[in-house]
Design an enzyme around this catalytic site. Structure first.
Site, PDB file in Angstrom:
ATOM      1  N   GLU A 162       0.820  -1.211   0.000  1.00  0.00           N
ATOM      2  CA  GLU A 162       0.000   0.000   0.000  1.00  0.00           C
ATOM      3  C   GLU A 162       0.854   1.262   0.000  1.00  0.00           C
ATOM      4  OE1 GLU A 162      -3.289  -0.024   2.818  1.00  0.00           O
ATOM      5  OE2 GLU A 162      -3.250  -2.199   2.855  1.00  0.00           O
ATOM      6  N   ASP A 398      -7.562 -10.935   5.711  1.00  0.00           N
ATOM      7  CA  ASP A 398      -6.753  -9.725   5.864  1.00  0.00           C
ATOM      8  C   ASP A 398      -5.420  -9.990   6.573  1.00  0.00           C
ATOM      9  OD1 ASP A 398      -6.152  -7.035   5.691  1.00  0.00           O
ATOM     10  OD2 ASP A 398      -7.946  -6.361   6.757  1.00  0.00           O
ATOM     11  N   GLU A 447      -6.572  -6.512  -2.461  1.00  0.00           N
ATOM     12  CA  GLU A 447      -6.291  -5.115  -2.153  1.00  0.00           C
ATOM     13  C   GLU A 447      -4.915  -4.794  -2.757  1.00  0.00           C
ATOM     14  OE1 GLU A 447      -6.588  -2.084   1.654  1.00  0.00           O
ATOM     15  OE2 GLU A 447      -5.718  -4.053   1.932  1.00  0.00           O
ATOM     16  N   GLU A 453      -9.499   3.728   1.908  1.00  0.00           N
ATOM     17  CA  GLU A 453      -9.525   3.568   3.361  1.00  0.00           C
ATOM     18  C   GLU A 453      -8.320   4.258   4.005  1.00  0.00           C
ATOM     19  OE1 GLU A 453      -8.736  -0.274   5.177  1.00  0.00           O
ATOM     20  OE2 GLU A 453      -8.139  -1.060   3.229  1.00  0.00           O
TER      21      GLU A 453
END
Length: 640
Positions: A162, A398, A447, A453
């Site tokens: 990310e 997750d 993801e 988010e």
């Protein structure tokens, strides 16, 4: 005498030093040099893109590629139309290439494919029939010092993928720079766009890249042999082996591929990650139902205008189900907090009667997807059978945050078991797509992206690169749909006020631009019910497409797409921080006048990002359509 039959050419090539394979149109060529080591170069129409890339595989102390002895060259043409089980870009995907297999005397081979839009290669073990240790893999990637690089840099192999994109000239990237993970985007001085990534990564770690004096080299996480639990959701490797994989041979190793074009639209539109991946092993896939999902996490389960306290409770989720049913949304997600604890995936908290909630959703055509840590899935593999018995639609898993061989195999074990029990899988805290979603089409999203988010960290200046890099290699859970829209400099996101950067029209366009099998509506149902025209459009946008056209594209600046579902065309565009007027050529339409219903930036959207206008206009394939996009703005509409 040479034998030529069925498009395959074989001959002994013990003295050959160079082998060339060209794309079907003849413009893209890979030149493989077999000498003291194994190297390849790539040119397009005579322009050198990659030059002298050294490759090899270190297997049990011996390097495949060190003084290789070429035994045979086998050529074939690849030509097929693949019908995608989950068509997130196109229902039919063309796979057309020329392939050359260089078989070596010591029992291994390297395969190259040349496509009209790029090149891929992989190693193959041709003998063994036993567990084999792979010590390392070699890729030395020389890069011209004036190439522009766009990549996600990171400090370690423990990575949730990310990171924001870093932009630099290749000359500034060296051995002291932080390493980066794939995909890597490169722009040459003469205008070529190059996307580098991998696929068919099975029983093997993911590749990272580290800077060198000449460019980059491949590095890999090693096999963990001791781990330590951290909190309730991580197993951190504390001791590693001195090898990257132990794997059964013979086998084919991952594909490494380069998508190359002077037209950035080709990068966005490419499907190389998919066509080079292992075909589906599931069999019947008719039960796989991708779609949209109403998600509770970003707005912190806040509702207003209701007569109960919203939160992680049954009343709130009934409201979510009612909202989903009203707009034809097939799923809702119950994120962290639904269970009595993260260590117990079988019992809900005291404020939720899960069987009753499942039944409530079933009556209204809405199924539940349950969030779990990967660690508890690993410790409770019987949950798949239990969740199927309950009527759960799928799992959101997750915090894997690793891509070593063990974790790559974990992903596959999950998808395989979930498929047995007709459950969808959405991985968060995950690496990028690398072929598994083709092998197991019930894996409908990952993801591995800086999405919404992340609140104020998620800005159009980064997001506008995603169609060229992360989303160009497979489905992506970006979590769009926030309707509290602000310009980036005003994004002061809190748990109570979950803002999104960019205009309202920009946010709506993401439903057309981004591809995934599970598209989020990430804001509160209360906000969607306050913005009915926008909600009606968002929930009308499919997640599966018959056809995708990339109409305009400038890396990091703007993207405009048209996507067809049945006889409807959805169009959308997103823009950077500069206001922009654009025209699109609607020659993808059939003859006759159509009606375009479109949401565009309002006159004050550059300051008041929620400002938008809904318009209707006649359109035909013979007249260009003009749009103005505000800074960090866009447009989204449907032609029918």
């Amino acid at each position: 005498m040479l034998l030529i039959a069925a498009g395959v050419y074989c001959s002994l090539m013990a003295t050959a030093k160079n082998v060339v394979v060209a794309s079907p149109n003849g413009l893209v060529k890979a030149d493989i040099n077999v000498g003291e080591d194994l190297r390849f170069s790539v040119n397009v129409a005579g322009d050198i893109i990659l030059d002298g890339c050294r490759i090899g595989l270190v297997v049990e102390g011996k390097t495949w590629g060190e003084k290789p002895q070429l035994k045979k060259v086998v050529r074939k043409a690849v030509s097929e139309n693949i019908r995608r089980e989950v068509p997130i870009k196109n229902a039919i995907v063309k796979n057309e290439a020329n392939e050359v297999c260089l078989q070596m005397a010591s029992g291994w081979a390297v395969i190259f494919r040349a496509y009209d839009n790029g090149v891929g290669y992989r190693f193959v073990s041709m003998k063994g029939e036993r567990e084999t240790q792979v010590d390392d893999e070699i890729l030395d990637l020389p890069i011209d010092r004036d190439y522009q690089l766009t990549m996600s840099q990171c400090g370690s192999f423990r990575q949730n993928y990310e990171e924001r994109y870093t932009h630099m000239v290749a000359g500034d990237y060296n051995k002291d720079s932080p390493m980066n993970y794939l995909p890597l985007y490169m722009q040459t001085a003469d205008g070529y766009q190059v996307l580098f990534s991998e696929t068919a990564v099975e029983d093997y770690p993911h590749m990272f890249l580290r800077g060198t004096d000449e460019g980059m080299k491949a590095v890999f996480p090693k096999v963990p042999i001791e781990v330590e639990q951290q909190w309730d959701r991580f197993l951190i490797p504390t001791k590693e082996a001195d090898y990257i994989a132990k794997t059964d041979c013979p086998r084919s190793f991952p594909w490494r591929f380069f998508v190359i074009s002077k037209d950035a639209r080709d990068i966005v539109a490419n499907e190389m990650e998919y066509v080079l991946a292992t075909p589906s092993v599931i069999g019947d896939t008719s039960w796989i139902r991708p779609g949209q999902v109403s998600w509770d996490w970003i707005p912190n389960r806040q509702l207003w205008g209701v007569d109960f306290k919203s939160g992680c409770n049954e009343e709130t989720y009934r409201y979510y189900i009612d909202f989903a049913a009203k707009y034809g949304i097939p799923y809702i997600i119950l994120d962290e907090g639904w269970a009595v604890s993260t260590a117990d995936p079988f019992h809900s908290n005291k404020d939720i009667d899960l069987p009753r909630l499942i039944a409530y959703g079933k009556e209204r055509g809405v199924r539940l997807i349950l969030w779990l840590t990967w660690l508890e899935v690993e410790r409770n593999f019987d949950i798949f059978a239990k969740y199927e018995e309950w009527g759960i639609g799928g799992l959101k898993i997750d915090f894997m945050d690793r891509s070593d061989q063990w974790m790559v195999n974990y992903y596959e074990r999950v998808c395989k078991e979930a498929a047995k029990h007709h459950l969808l899988v959405d991985f968060h805290g995950s690496f990028k797509p690398a072929g598994l979603e083709r092998k197991y089409p019930n894996l409908i999203s990952y993801e591995g992206v800086l999405g919404e988010e992340q609140g104020g960290r998620c800005k159009p200046e980064n997001t506008n690169w995603i169609p060229f890099i992360r989303n160009a290699v497979g489905p992506m859970d970006f979590t769009p749909g926030g309707l509290l829209n602000v310009q980036p400099e005003n994004n002061n996101t809190t748990g109570e006020l979950a803002m999104t950067s960019g205009t309202r029209a920009y946010q709506m366009a993401l439903y057309v631009i981004f591809t995934t099998g599970l598209q989020m509506l990430a804001d509160s149902p209360s906000r969607y019910l306050e913005n009915v025209p926008c909600t009606e459009f968002i929930t009308s946008v499919p997640v599966l497409w018959d056809e995708t056209r990339v109409l305009l594209a400038e890396p990091g600046k703007y993207v405009v797409m048209a996507r067809r579902s049945g006889n409807r065309w959805f169009v959308g565009g997103i823009n950077d921080n500069e206001p922009r007027d654009i025209e699109i050529n609607p020659d993808f339409l059939s003859q006759g006048e159509k009606t375009l219903t479109v949401f565009v930036d309002g006159a004050n959207a550059d300051r008041r990002a929620i400002d938008y206008k809904k318009q209707e206009m006649p359109v035909s394939r013979s007249e260009r359509i003009k749009f103005h996009m505000a800074r960090n703005g866009g447009f989204a509409g449907v032609i029918e």
